[in-house]
Design a protein around this motif. Structure first.
Motif, mmCIF file in Angstrom:
data_model
loop_
_atom_site.group_PDB
_atom_site.id
_atom_site.type_symbol
_atom_site.label_atom_id
_atom_site.label_comp_id
_atom_site.label_asym_id
_atom_site.label_seq_id
_atom_site.Cartn_x
_atom_site.Cartn_y
_atom_site.Cartn_z
ATOM 1 N N GLU A 1 43.125 66.057 51.016
ATOM 2 C CA GLU A 1 42.773 64.656 51.262
ATOM 3 C C GLU A 1 41.516 64.259 50.495
ATOM 4 N N LYS A 2 40.565 65.198 50.394
ATOM 5 C CA LYS A 2 39.316 64.908 49.689
ATOM 6 C C LYS A 2 39.562 64.613 48.209
ATOM 7 N N VAL A 3 40.607 65.215 47.662
ATOM 8 C CA VAL A 3 40.933 65.038 46.240
ATOM 9 C C VAL A 3 41.873 63.857 46.030
ATOM 10 N N VAL A 4 42.897 63.770 46.866
ATOM 11 C CA VAL A 4 43.937 62.743 46.690
ATOM 12 C C VAL A 4 43.401 61.341 46.957
ATOM 13 N N MET B 1 50.367 53.650 42.111
ATOM 14 C CA MET B 1 51.424 52.974 42.854
ATOM 15 C C MET B 1 52.291 53.994 43.604
ATOM 16 N N PHE B 2 52.625 55.093 42.938
ATOM 17 C CA PHE B 2 53.415 56.146 43.579
ATOM 18 C C PHE B 2 52.692 56.716 44.797
ATOM 19 N N VAL B 3 51.365 56.892 44.682
ATOM 20 C CA VAL B 3 50.585 57.528 45.749
ATOM 21 C C VAL B 3 50.311 56.564 46.901
ATOM 22 N N ASN B 4 49.886 55.346 46.587
ATOM 23 C CA ASN B 4 49.394 54.431 47.616
ATOM 24 C C ASN B 4 50.450 53.469 48.157
ATOM 25 N N LYS B 5 51.367 53.044 47.288
ATOM 26 C CA LYS B 5 52.397 52.096 47.721
ATOM 27 C C LYS B 5 53.753 52.499 47.146
ATOM 28 N N PRO B 6 54.254 53.675 47.571
ATOM 29 C CA PRO B 6 55.502 54.180 46.974
ATOM 30 C C PRO B 6 56.699 53.251 47.177
ATOM 31 N N HIS B 7 56.667 52.451 48.284
ATOM 32 C CA HIS B 7 57.775 51.516 48.514
ATOM 33 C C HIS B 7 57.847 50.457 47.421
ATOM 34 N N GLU C 1 47.476 77.689 51.391
ATOM 35 C CA GLU C 1 46.420 78.652 51.730
ATOM 36 C C GLU C 1 45.025 78.058 51.528
ATOM 37 N N ILE C 2 44.861 77.205 50.508
ATOM 38 C CA ILE C 2 43.530 76.629 50.235
ATOM 39 C C ILE C 2 43.371 75.252 50.894
ATOM 40 N N ASP C 3 44.271 74.949 51.839
ATOM 41 C CA ASP C 3 44.209 73.721 52.650
ATOM 42 C C ASP C 3 44.405 72.440 51.852
ATOM 43 N N PHE C 4 45.027 72.549 50.682
ATOM 44 C CA PHE C 4 45.416 71.340 49.965
ATOM 45 C C PHE C 4 46.686 70.759 50.581
ATOM 46 N N LEU C 5 47.494 71.645 51.143
ATOM 47 C CA LEU C 5 48.703 71.237 51.851
ATOM 48 C C LEU C 5 48.668 71.820 53.260
ATOM 49 N N GLU C 6 49.410 71.183 54.145
ATOM 50 C CA GLU C 6 49.546 71.683 55.514
ATOM 51 C C GLU C 6 51.007 71.557 55.912
ATOM 52 N N LYS C 7 51.506 72.577 56.616
ATOM 53 C CA LYS C 7 52.909 72.539 57.035
ATOM 54 C C LYS C 7 52.987 72.206 58.517
ATOM 55 N N LEU C 8 53.655 71.100 58.825
ATOM 56 C CA LEU C 8 53.897 70.700 60.205
ATOM 57 C C LEU C 8 55.390 70.815 60.475
ATOM 58 N N HIS D 1 58.794 71.445 59.817
ATOM 59 C CA HIS D 1 59.584 71.670 58.600
ATOM 60 C C HIS D 1 59.055 70.889 57.400
ATOM 61 N N GLU D 2 57.978 70.134 57.606
ATOM 62 C CA GLU D 2 57.509 69.253 56.532
ATOM 63 C C GLU D 2 56.106 69.617 56.057
ATOM 64 N N TYR D 3 55.884 69.354 54.763
ATOM 65 C CA TYR D 3 54.555 69.517 54.184
ATOM 66 C C TYR D 3 53.860 68.159 54.139
ATOM 67 N N ILE D 4 52.560 68.156 54.494
ATOM 68 C CA ILE D 4 51.725 66.972 54.345
ATOM 69 C C ILE D 4 50.460 67.389 53.582
ATOM 70 N N ILE D 5 49.650 66.414 53.184
ATOM 71 C CA ILE D 5 48.396 66.724 52.501
ATOM 72 C C ILE D 5 47.417 67.341 53.503
ATOM 73 N N GLY D 6 46.792 68.462 53.120
ATOM 74 C CA GLY D 6 45.848 69.148 53.993
ATOM 75 C C GLY D 6 44.453 68.549 53.924
ATOM 76 N N ILE D 7 43.534 69.149 54.689
ATOM 77 C CA ILE D 7 42.167 68.620 54.796
ATOM 78 C C ILE D 7 41.473 68.595 53.439
ATOM 79 N N GLU D 8 41.532 69.715 52.696
ATOM 80 C CA GLU D 8 40.893 69.772 51.384
ATOM 81 C C GLU D 8 41.624 68.885 50.376
#
Length: 713
Positions: A461-464, A133-139, A443-450, A452-459
């Motif tokens: 996304e495959k896990v999350v 619920m936290f991940v998919n529908k946090p609202h 560094e391992i592409d689990f996160l990406e910085k755009l 000032h903000e961090y989002i989930i990176g390419i690698e």
């Protein structure tokens, strides 16, 4: 005013309609306290003593359910337990017209949709569904739980000291953050140690000062019978199975072997014995690999069988509080790894008021007999293993960082660090450490910085974006087992899963005919060749106190009237063997055998200390092998003098093992398999995780400091 008088009238009517003669002791105490205060409470009482009602009777009397939002959140470690408790709680809530909703992967989508549309009442959920619920529908978290008043955690001991427990702790902190007030927590358990006055347990609930423990110490009579049958090979002795059959054929019984393969072996062979002599046919197996519908049928059958006897061979899937009705006897085959587990299993019998619990304990080798005896004696002394809480759960932090970032769809470093800092689950992890882990994940592409903000990176996304993300424990790769189009259950894929091999599953023996790796399917047919089936085992750590007790037994001359003659004889033989050592203290003295070019050291300490000791010895060039019994080291005889001198001035506090641990991870990455998320940490943090969770350097250091070698006469 009595506890009964404090309850609301609808709840009092429920009690009258159930024709309860009186409230149970734990219910009396809990009602008085929960209604009068907003403290957190932990209710500790033996199995089947009414803990669920002890929590819900006062909560339902106290909470105003007319306001918007879910008011009570019940958290369970098992979906099966949720399904079981749902019926009990729903029946109770009918008297208040309060809706109850199950929320897990197998629950009704329609019921979930109705709850989202109009949040109210009580929700029953697992931590993993809460995470989803936290991940998919946090609202939905804010929408549902912003006015939450109570959280009830069932079987809290199953969470403590584990990644799953830290995960739950973090989730509760995150719910509290969206709450407009402050919810109270009531936790339930039959097995929690009172060492350090429940400090770790209170800490777990996040507010030690306002957390109180209510414990019912009323003893329950337990009749125990210990029997010993020497096992000659991997299969259980036929005489053991015959004895077990005779003792349980006219009863309702749970049998607990220590591995899924053994569970199936017991079910199959007892069923065959029963068929030969015209006994009942109600022999079942129950474990995580058995098909869900089959497991549910077994539970239903047991619960409704007021006149028919049955025998369910099971793993820990039936150790927790699923109500399967009245069980007369419990049989344990070989030693449990913990006293807490033994308490849970024994408590499954004699659940009806006034009934004693019955335990048959079968041991198949001398060390298992000794460990079983040690667990039983410690249980009689009311000892339970203390909780071991992880101070710096870096691996759980990795998971929760990904969850927070995914749920926020972008978050600044400042906000992320604040969310971690304010979460009690990670209070011992510094902002610098968190930042370093975030940088590594980037560094391992689990996160990406755009910007000032961090989002989930390419690698990342495959896990999350997988169902496996919601769990903190490893989910093995299971293949569906099919026989002529009918699903039998599931088996974990392993090197043993081979075509034409036989396997036990659902209380029958099957031959593997085909393995489809693409669709994850195993085709089987009923076995007819008599070939021995494969076994699938499970392992767990054992506490130092149990092994220490084993040595205490060996240097005593106490006799045990609950043990059969073969068992007594085996204990006599073991005592005779260890009589060549002049052991005065079971706490500090340890046997060291040298002779015939052999060097053996008997540590009699816990699994983690043994692992640490073995690691240290290998590191300094003393090759050693820890035997399966986990009490006996075999060493290089030529290294005896080095072995003895090593311990004279050894102080692990002055030794830097970081490089050695890093090297161990690089050479044997599977060592970190105990942690699902540890592999995504920087290497130095992986080493710290290994040091603090897989090994026990502090415990080993204390063990070495007090160690006194006693050589054979």
């Amino acid at each position: 005013m009595t506890a009964f008088d404090l309850l609301s009238e609808p709840i009092r009517k429920y009690i009258r309609d159930q024709r309860w003669e009186s409230l149970r002791p734990i219910q009396e105490a809990a009602i008085q306290k929960i209604i009068a205060t907003d403290n957190n409470y932990v209710l500790i009482s033996r199995t089947a003593s009414g803990k669920t009602e002890a929590a819900f009777l006062p909560i339902l009397s106290k909470v105003n359910f007319k306001g918007k939002g879910v008011k009570v959140l019940y958290i369970s470690p098992l979906i099966a337990l949720i399904n079981d408790q749902f019926m009990r709680v729903e029946k109770l809530c009918e008297y208040l017209d309060v809706p109850v909703t199950k929320w897990h992967g197998e629950a009704s989508k329609g019921a979930k949709d109705r709850l989202i549309k109009a949040p109210e009442g009580i929700v029953l959920i697992t931590p993993e569904s809460l995470e989803a619920m936290f991940v998919n529908k946090p609202h939905n978290i804010h929408h549902l739980f912003s006015t939450l008043e109570y959280v009830v955690i069932d079987e809290i001991h199953s969470f403590l000291g584990s990644d799953r427990g830290i995960h739950l702790q973090s989730l509760l902190q995150r719910i509290q953050k969206v709450n407009t007030g402050k919810f109270s927590t009531v936790a339930l358990s039959a097995t929690v140690s009172d060492e350090n006055k429940y400090a770790e347990l209170k800490e777990f609930l996040g507010d030690p000062e306002h957390t109180k423990v209510i414990r019912d110490t009323t003893p329950k009579p337990i009749n125990a019978v210990f029997k010993y049958f020497e096992r000659g090979n991997s299969e259980l002795p036929l005489d053991l199975l015959k004895d077990l059959y005779i003792r349980t054929r006219d009863s309702k019984v749970l049998v607990f072997p220590n591995a899924r393969g053994k569970v199936e072996e017991v079910a199959v062979k007892l069923k065959k014995l029963s068929e030969k002599v015209g006994g009942h046919a109600n022999y079942f197996s129950h474990h995580s690999s058995v098909d869900k519908e089959v497991r549910e049928y077994v539970e239903f059958f047991a619960k409704k069988s007021t006149h028919e006897n049955f025998c369910i061979s099971c793993t820990s899937t039936l150790e927790l509080g699923i109500d399967i009705g009245n069980v007369d006897e419990v049989a344990q085959i070989d030693a449990t790894h913990s006293i807490a587990s033994l308490i849970q299993r024994v408590g499954r019998s004699g659940r009806r008021e006034g009934k004693s619990s019955n335990l048959f304990l079968y041991a198949t080798d001398r060390w298992s007999l000794l460990q079983s005896l040690a667990c039983w004696l410690l249980f009689k002394e009311q000892y339970i293993e203390p909780i071991s809480m992880t101070q710096k759960p870096y691996d759980v932090l990795v998971h929760q960082l990904l969850s927070m970032i995914k749920g926020a769809s972008g978050i600044t470093l400042t906000q992320l660090l604040e969310d971690v800092r304010s979460n009690a689950a990670f209070k011992n992890i510094s902002a610098e450490e968190t930042t370093e882990i975030i940088n590594h994940l980037t560094e391992i592409d689990f996160l990406e910085k755009l910007r000032h903000e961090y989002i989930i990176g390419i690698e990342g996304e495959k896990v999350v974006n997988t169902k496996d993300f919601y769990t903190l424990f490893h989910t093995p790769v299971f293949f569906r087992v099919i026989s002529q189009g009918v699903k039998i259950g599931e088996l974990p894929l392993s090197a043993q899963t081979i075509i034409d091999e036989n396997v036990y599953l659902s209380a029958r023996i099957w031959t593997i005919k085909d393995i489809d790796y693409k669709s994850k399917k195993i085709e089987v047919l009923p076995a007819k060749d008599g070939k021995k089936p494969l076994f699938f085992g499970d392992a767990a750590d054992t506490a130092p106190k149990i092994r220490e007790k084993m040595l205490e037994i060996l240097i005593s001359d106490e006799k045990y009237d609950f043990m059969d003659e073969p068992g007594q004889e085996m204990i006599r033989q073991m005592r005779k063997y260890f009589s060549i050592y002049d052991i005065r203290s079971y706490q500090t003295d340890r046997p060291l055998f040298s002779g015939n070019d052999k060097l053996k050291f008997y540590s009699f300490t816990g699994s983690k200390v043994n692992r640490t000791l073995s690691f240290i010895l290998n590191r300094v060039g003393i090759k050693n092998q820890l035997q399966e019994n986990e009490s006996e080291f075999e060493l290089d005889f030529s290294k005896k003098s080095e072995f003895l001198s090593l311990f004279k001035d050894l102080n692990l506090n002055h030794v830097n093992f970081d490089d050695a641990l890093t090297e161990l991870i690089e050479n044997s990455p599977e060592t970190l398999n105990f942690s699902k998320w540890g592999i995504y940490l920087p290497l130095n943090y992986q080493a710290q995780l290994l040091k603090n969770r897989y090994f026990d350097f502090e415990g080993c250091n204390e063990f070495i400091r007090n160690l006194n070698f006693i050589e054979n006469k």
